[in-house]
Design an enzyme around this catalytic site. Sequence first.
Site, mmCIF file in Angstrom:
data_model
loop_
_atom_site.group_PDB
_atom_site.id
_atom_site.type_symbol
_atom_site.label_atom_id
_atom_site.label_comp_id
_atom_site.label_asym_id
_atom_site.label_seq_id
_atom_site.Cartn_x
_atom_site.Cartn_y
_atom_site.Cartn_z
ATOM 1 N N CYS A 149 0.937 -1.355 0.094
ATOM 2 C CA CYS A 149 -0.076 0.200 -0.055
ATOM 3 C C CYS A 149 0.779 1.383 0.045
ATOM 4 O O CYS A 149 1.426 1.499 -1.259
ATOM 5 C CB CYS A 149 -1.042 -0.047 1.045
ATOM 6 S SG CYS A 149 -2.419 1.202 1.061
ATOM 7 N N HIS B 90 -4.119 -4.911 1.070
ATOM 8 C CA HIS B 90 -3.175 -5.465 2.434
ATOM 9 C C HIS B 90 -3.489 -7.093 2.745
ATOM 10 O O HIS B 90 -4.620 -7.489 3.154
ATOM 11 C CB HIS B 90 -4.143 -4.682 3.451
ATOM 12 C CG HIS B 90 -3.729 -3.295 3.313
ATOM 13 N ND1 HIS B 90 -2.370 -2.712 3.934
ATOM 14 C CD2 HIS B 90 -4.512 -2.367 2.930
ATOM 15 C CE1 HIS B 90 -2.528 -1.294 3.623
ATOM 16 N NE2 HIS B 90 -3.596 -1.131 3.222
ATOM 17 N N GLU C 94 -1.943 -8.657 4.514
ATOM 18 C CA GLU C 94 -1.553 -8.804 6.096
ATOM 19 C C GLU C 94 -3.051 -8.486 6.757
ATOM 20 O O GLU C 94 -2.955 -9.005 7.920
ATOM 21 C CB GLU C 94 -0.576 -7.862 6.764
ATOM 22 C CG GLU C 94 -1.024 -6.397 6.771
ATOM 23 C CD GLU C 94 -0.712 -5.581 5.282
ATOM 24 O OE1 GLU C 94 -0.853 -6.008 4.335
ATOM 25 O OE2 GLU C 94 -0.877 -4.317 5.505
#
Lengths: 230, 80
Positions: free
Chosen positions: A86, A203, A205
């Site tokens: 990002c 993302h 994660e």
Amino acid sequence: MRAGIIVFPGINRERDMALALALASGRKPRMLWHTETDLSGLDLVVIPGGFSYGDYLRAGAMAAHSPIMGAVRAHAARGGYVLGACNGFQILTEAGLLPGALLRNVSLRFLAMDCHLRVERAGTVFTGHFQKGEVFRAVLAHGEGNYYADETTLDRLEGEGLVAFRYAAPDGRLTPAANPNGSARAIAGIFSPNLRVLGLMPHAENLVDPLAGGDDAKKLFEGLAAAFAA
Amino acid sequence: MKAIVTVMPKPGVLDPQGKAIARALGHLGFGGVGEVRAGKVIELELAATDAEAARKEAAAMAEQLLANTVIESFSVTISQ
């Protein structure tokens, strides 16, 4: 896996990234303040998401010139691995470590939503646990995620197999609706020519734990952990 | 000396901000507006006393930081 996560003022996804890396590798990453310059001993340097320096001037422009980025450049030049997610992707393009730029979303709106990513290049350290063409769910949250590069650069990225991921429908088709920020050729992530630097807009994660909405994207981190465990 | 750096999206680079401004002007009743491009202006107070030196310095700043030359072009104007 010895990973380090860079923390710039205004970054806000560093703990999510740390959790994802620790979950996959069993080892807590080192948190690196932006004034540090020693990256020795790290397998992987991660630039997480957020709004470094308030996104002043352009997203990632200020961070690209901060002290630690000199060390990241040197790390990349040594063949070190770098993941920018990002804002991290925006910083890598501003720093010239990856080509192109991330423009304002075509809708002009900040987007925070699920998306699906199609794996365009498997068999790298970042995509070792994926098959080419595999589609998985990820999350995006950005105002400037509209990948842009001139046609020559886009052709080169595609020709050299440096497109890592594209925005796609869950069945893998490329449709305008599946590419909400309007990225050129639906590009969501790209590699450096040596495949060791990855910039990824969504993302991964944030989808690594079923208790937090799903673990659809944890393969990325498991692949990394496996690559560096060997 | 004062340097004024004007940064504009390059031709061919999508400028959704300019497009939104053009639409809004239409809604306000301003007809006859063609393409609108939105950029930014940065004013710099420079210690340099020579106009050419100031221009060179401002251009170097634009090249390295003020503009992203992948997507933006810039011009420099010097005033006293």
